[in-house]
Design an enzyme around this catalytic site. Sequence first.
Site, PDB file in Angstrom:
ATOM      1  N   ARG A  49      -7.047  22.239   8.037  1.00 50.32           N
ATOM      2  CA  ARG A  49      -6.761  21.107   7.154  1.00 50.32           C
ATOM      3  C   ARG A  49      -6.708  21.522   5.686  1.00 50.32           C
ATOM      4  O   ARG A  49      -5.945  20.941   4.899  1.00 50.32           O
ATOM      5  CB  ARG A  49      -7.828  20.014   7.344  1.00 50.32           C
ATOM      6  CG  ARG A  49      -7.452  18.662   6.730  1.00 50.32           C
ATOM      7  CD  ARG A  49      -8.577  17.656   6.861  1.00 50.32           C
ATOM      8  NE  ARG A  49      -8.149  16.314   6.476  1.00 50.32           N
ATOM      9  CZ  ARG A  49      -8.978  15.326   6.141  1.00 50.32           C
ATOM     10  NH1 ARG A  49     -10.291  15.529   6.186  1.00 50.32           N
ATOM     11  NH2 ARG A  49      -8.513  14.137   5.801  1.00 50.32           N
TER      12      ARG A  49
ATOM     13  N   SER B 232      -4.141  12.565   2.829  1.00 53.61           N
ATOM     14  CA  SER B 232      -4.405  12.959   4.215  1.00 53.61           C
ATOM     15  C   SER B 232      -5.354  11.907   4.763  1.00 53.61           C
ATOM     16  O   SER B 232      -6.467  11.730   4.258  1.00 53.61           O
ATOM     17  CB  SER B 232      -5.050  14.351   4.260  1.00 53.61           C
ATOM     18  OG  SER B 232      -5.390  14.704   5.582  1.00 53.61           O
ATOM     19  N   SER B 233      -4.905  11.180   5.783  1.00 54.50           N
ATOM     20  CA  SER B 233      -5.654  10.019   6.270  1.00 54.50           C
ATOM     21  C   SER B 233      -7.007  10.407   6.866  1.00 54.50           C
ATOM     22  O   SER B 233      -7.285  11.585   7.134  1.00 54.50           O
ATOM     23  CB  SER B 233      -4.841   9.274   7.333  1.00 54.50           C
ATOM     24  OG  SER B 233      -3.638   8.784   6.799  1.00 54.50           O
ATOM     25  N   GLN B 234      -7.847   9.396   7.091  1.00 50.92           N
ATOM     26  CA  GLN B 234      -9.145   9.619   7.721  1.00 50.92           C
ATOM     27  C   GLN B 234      -8.918  10.210   9.111  1.00 50.92           C
ATOM     28  O   GLN B 234      -8.189   9.656   9.927  1.00 50.92           O
ATOM     29  CB  GLN B 234      -9.909   8.305   7.821  1.00 50.92           C
ATOM     30  CG  GLN B 234     -11.313   8.447   8.392  1.00 50.92           C
ATOM     31  CD  GLN B 234     -12.009   7.111   8.520  1.00 50.92           C
ATOM     32  OE1 GLN B 234     -11.364   6.092   8.730  1.00 50.92           O
ATOM     33  NE2 GLN B 234     -13.323   7.118   8.407  1.00 50.92           N
ATOM     34  N   PRO B 235      -9.531  11.364   9.412  1.00 50.19           N
ATOM     35  CA  PRO B 235      -9.259  12.042  10.683  1.00 50.19           C
ATOM     36  C   PRO B 235      -9.504  11.191  11.924  1.00 50.19           C
ATOM     37  O   PRO B 235      -8.728  11.271  12.887  1.00 50.19           O
ATOM     38  CB  PRO B 235     -10.187  13.255  10.626  1.00 50.19           C
ATOM     39  CG  PRO B 235     -10.309  13.551   9.170  1.00 50.19           C
ATOM     40  CD  PRO B 235     -10.342  12.198   8.504  1.00 50.19           C
TER      41      PRO B 235
END
Length: 359
Positions: free
Chosen positions: A32, A78-81
Amino acid sequence: MEDARRHYLDLIRGDGAELSPALARAFGTVPREIFVPDGFLSRDGRRVLPADPEFLPTVYSNDVLVTKISDGRPVSSSSQPSLMAIMIEALDPRPGMRILEIGAGTGYNAALLAAMGAMVTTVDVQPDVADRARSALARAGASGVRVETADGYTAAFAGDPERYDRIIVTVGVAGVSPHWLDRLEPGGRIIVPVEHSGTHPVLDVRTDGAATVVCPAGFMSAAGPLTARHRRSHPEPVLGMTGLTETRPPCWRPELATLAYRNLWYAAGAWHHRVTQAALPDRQQSCLVVLDDSGESGAVVLADGAILASGAERDRYTAIGAALAGRWDALGRPPMSAWDVELVLTGPLWTPYRWTVRR
């Protein structure tokens, strides 16, 4: 890094996301940090850079990483995983499938899908965002991903393969573009966050226009016709309300947990067109509010069932809020995943118009 990524998977699962073996491998192997080479904004607004000691621990946390701000608003991230995981599992990608992603973001979501064997086309209306995603995917060695600069409503670009097995949308929209449905293979699905009472719950939309609710979510809003207002639109979220006083005492002990409160919120929005989100100055979490016609007053329903109200019609809106909460409670407190949603073409979008709770 192996320990960090193992802990990362635990954090994702701990937030309620179920990881298939293929998705767990993707989260465990796709780096990531490569997708945020210039850092990101922390929750206090400070930029965190790769050299900072909190960089990697935050990258491998279950948190959104904001990467671009415009006019004081986040416009790329980058969105919440855990949310990414829930949406990808709902998408049900298979090796060899062609997937269209609306909203490239950092490229990380596309890399996860590619790591699961999908052939991904991801589009973004912001050229700089598309360029950074393309560069990050190349550095990560992600194969099977094409990045294009295109308007998300049509997602049209030169050399478009035209038909897709799946479509996933990573920005908040007011409804489903008919162009997406036209390009979906029979039996396909669209996983998309659609505006509902000031938030963006994720819908699983099929080619016949029927949908089910996947999970609660809040996304950055798209631009252009994807956010077109329509006659069933809920009011925009309000940043603050003044003059609120308690007009009904708490009635639920213990108070609703966060997810249950979101379930109530979804039901209230299905039943009343003036339900939206309010940020109150003395509360960390946003609240469910039924706004009056002024857009500045109304009734706030809290997680313990208490109601705060303001304005000339505070008694009326207190009664509306109480009725909505009571109706949901009497139905057995259905989760939002129990709702079926029918869409209808309204202007440029297919938008929700009928909600039914499955018994």
